[in-house]
Design a protein around this motif. Structure first.
Motif, PDB file in Angstrom:
ATOM      1  N   ASN A 273       0.819  -1.214   0.000  1.00  0.00           N
ATOM      2  CA  ASN A 273       0.000   0.000   0.000  1.00  0.00           C
ATOM      3  C   ASN A 273       0.856   1.268   0.000  1.00  0.00           C
ATOM      4  OD1 ASN A 273      -2.410  -1.442   0.011  1.00  0.00           O
ATOM      5  ND2 ASN A 273      -2.548  -1.475   2.249  1.00  0.00           N
ATOM      6  N   ALA A 275       3.687   1.564  -1.599  1.00  0.00           N
ATOM      7  CA  ALA A 275       4.428   1.657  -2.864  1.00  0.00           C
ATOM      8  C   ALA A 275       3.610   2.351  -3.940  1.00  0.00           C
ATOM      9  CB  ALA A 275       4.835   0.266  -3.327  1.00  0.00           C
ATOM     10  N   ASP A 276       4.315   2.970  -4.905  1.00  0.00           N
ATOM     11  CA  ASP A 276       3.648   3.600  -6.030  1.00  0.00           C
ATOM     12  C   ASP A 276       3.470   2.592  -7.161  1.00  0.00           C
ATOM     13  OD1 ASP A 276       6.145   3.317  -7.229  1.00  0.00           O
ATOM     14  OD2 ASP A 276       6.672   5.440  -7.038  1.00  0.00           O
ATOM     15  N   ALA A 277       3.034   3.083  -8.315  1.00  0.00           N
ATOM     16  CA  ALA A 277       2.752   2.185  -9.444  1.00  0.00           C
ATOM     17  C   ALA A 277       4.005   1.471  -9.939  1.00  0.00           C
ATOM     18  CB  ALA A 277       2.112   2.978 -10.577  1.00  0.00           C
ATOM     19  N   GLU A 278       5.173   2.028  -9.667  1.00  0.00           N
ATOM     20  CA  GLU A 278       6.422   1.424 -10.108  1.00  0.00           C
ATOM     21  C   GLU A 278       6.994   0.451  -9.082  1.00  0.00           C
ATOM     22  OE1 GLU A 278       9.009   4.655 -10.936  1.00  0.00           O
ATOM     23  OE2 GLU A 278       7.870   5.368 -12.677  1.00  0.00           O
ATOM     24  N   ILE A 281       8.696   2.474  -2.736  1.00  0.00           N
ATOM     25  CA  ILE A 281       8.306   3.222  -1.535  1.00  0.00           C
ATOM     26  C   ILE A 281       9.303   4.362  -1.393  1.00  0.00           C
ATOM     27  CG2 ILE A 281       7.971   3.141   0.956  1.00  0.00           C
ATOM     28  CD1 ILE A 281       7.444   0.163   0.731  1.00  0.00           C
ATOM     29  N   ARG A 282       8.810   5.572  -1.490  1.00  0.00           N
ATOM     30  CA  ARG A 282       9.703   6.741  -1.419  1.00  0.00           C
ATOM     31  C   ARG A 282       9.671   7.308  -0.005  1.00  0.00           C
ATOM     32  NH1 ARG A 282      11.131   7.794  -6.624  1.00  0.00           N
ATOM     33  NH2 ARG A 282       9.735   6.953  -8.228  1.00  0.00           N
ATOM     34  N   PRO A 293      14.340   6.028  -2.504  1.00  0.00           N
ATOM     35  CA  PRO A 293      13.408   5.074  -3.121  1.00  0.00           C
ATOM     36  C   PRO A 293      13.788   3.639  -2.764  1.00  0.00           C
ATOM     37  CG  PRO A 293      14.976   5.876  -4.746  1.00  0.00           C
ATOM     38  CD  PRO A 293      15.320   6.560  -3.465  1.00  0.00           C
TER      39      PRO A 293
END
Length: 303
Positions: A273, A275-278, A281-282, A293
């Protein structure tokens, strides 16, 4: 270029006959490194410089290197919403959250109340070896951060104290900050009785009067040895002991190993949840203004 050894260090001293102790600090390159991570406007830069000097004064009193001291000012009503600095193992870090638009509407030299509004100053000591944690919280009052710190010692510690903080720019435009903490010795140090509210000690008024003669230019002079400064202030006293000090560095604990360790404690579903689409987790560090990242696959491999 001349190496200035009087920067980024602390020095402790004790005036035994007058039952007082003191500590000096002067920050240079470490301060410049911390400030350079953010494009702070001048008024925020000055405030953070003095806050870091205060943090170094307080943090360097820790009994062991694994402990941590945190200074935090959280407020309501002013353009500054949060100021945080901490000290651990002779390492300093700090940052300020503020509303740039509201700050721009203020005069060049706003008061402490104008910057913070209603708020509090919290000072926390974490002793890692014993697991003890002590926190003192007082209203953020006074015309300066130094006065707010004195209020903390008077209300929370009940120790008569004098705090002086100063800053200036050197010939290259870099900020130098200095500070002094002078205190009456509490219980158990050099045979003193417990103070609490017993402030009727004439020797403290004498030491405090001498301490108030220190000049901002002396606190921030990178070519003035701190030992010389102690001698200037207290050379008429019978015995003044220099207690040594610490060499200060900039420190931030946002390395990848630490971040991986923190993220690995979350369940896989929560990691997904975050994490982004790539699949990244930033993690942004407010202290050093660096984004880290972390790939989900890296977390899975470390599990």
């Amino acid at each position: 270029m001349q190496t200035r050894t009087e920067l980024d260090r602390t020095l402790g001293f004790a005036i035994l006959e007058q039952h007082a102790r003191g500590r000096l600090v002067r920050l240079g390159p470490v301060l410049d490194e911390i400030l350079s991570a953010h494009a702070y406007p001048p008024v925020i830069e000055r405030l953070l410089a003095e806050a870091l000097a205060l943090t170094a004064l307080l943090g360097s009193t820790l009994k062991n290197e694994t402990g941590q001291m945190t200074l935090q000012a959280q407020t309501e009503g002013g353009p500054i919403s949060l100021l945080v600095c901490d000290y651990k193992d002779s390492e300093l870090r700090g940052y300020v959250q503020f509303d740039a638009e509201r700050l721009a509407q203020m005069p060049a030299d706003p008061t402490l109340f104008a910057l913070f509004g209603k708020g509090y100053l919290a000072i926390t000591f974490d002793q890692a070896l014993t697991g003890e944690r002590y926190q003192g919280i007082v209203p953020l009052e006074g015309t300066s951060l130094a006065e707010a710190a004195q209020s903390y010692f008077a209300q929370s510690e009940q120790i008569p104290s004098l705090v002086r903080l100063a800053h200036r720019h050197d010939a290259d435009g870099r900020v130098i900050a200095g500070g002094m903490l002078l205190q009456h010795l509490p219980e158990g140090e050099e045979g003193r009785d417990r103070l609490h509210t017993r402030l009727d000690h004439p020797e403290w008024q004498h030491v405090e009067a001498l301490g108030r003669t220190i000049k901002d230019a002396e606190l921030t002079d990178p070519d003035l040895p701190m030992e010389t400064l102690v001698w200037r202030l207290f050379h008429d006293e019978r015995e003044v002991r220099v207690l040594g000090g610490a060499t200060l560095t900039r420190g931030c604990r946002c390395n990848r190993e630490h971040i991986l360790g923190v993220l690995s404690r979350f369940p896989a579903e929560e990691q997904a949840n975050m994490a982004d689409a790539e699949g990244l987790i930033r993690v942004d560090c407010a202290f050093c203004s660096i984004s880290h990242p972390i790939r989900l696959t890296e977390l899975q491999a470390a599990a």
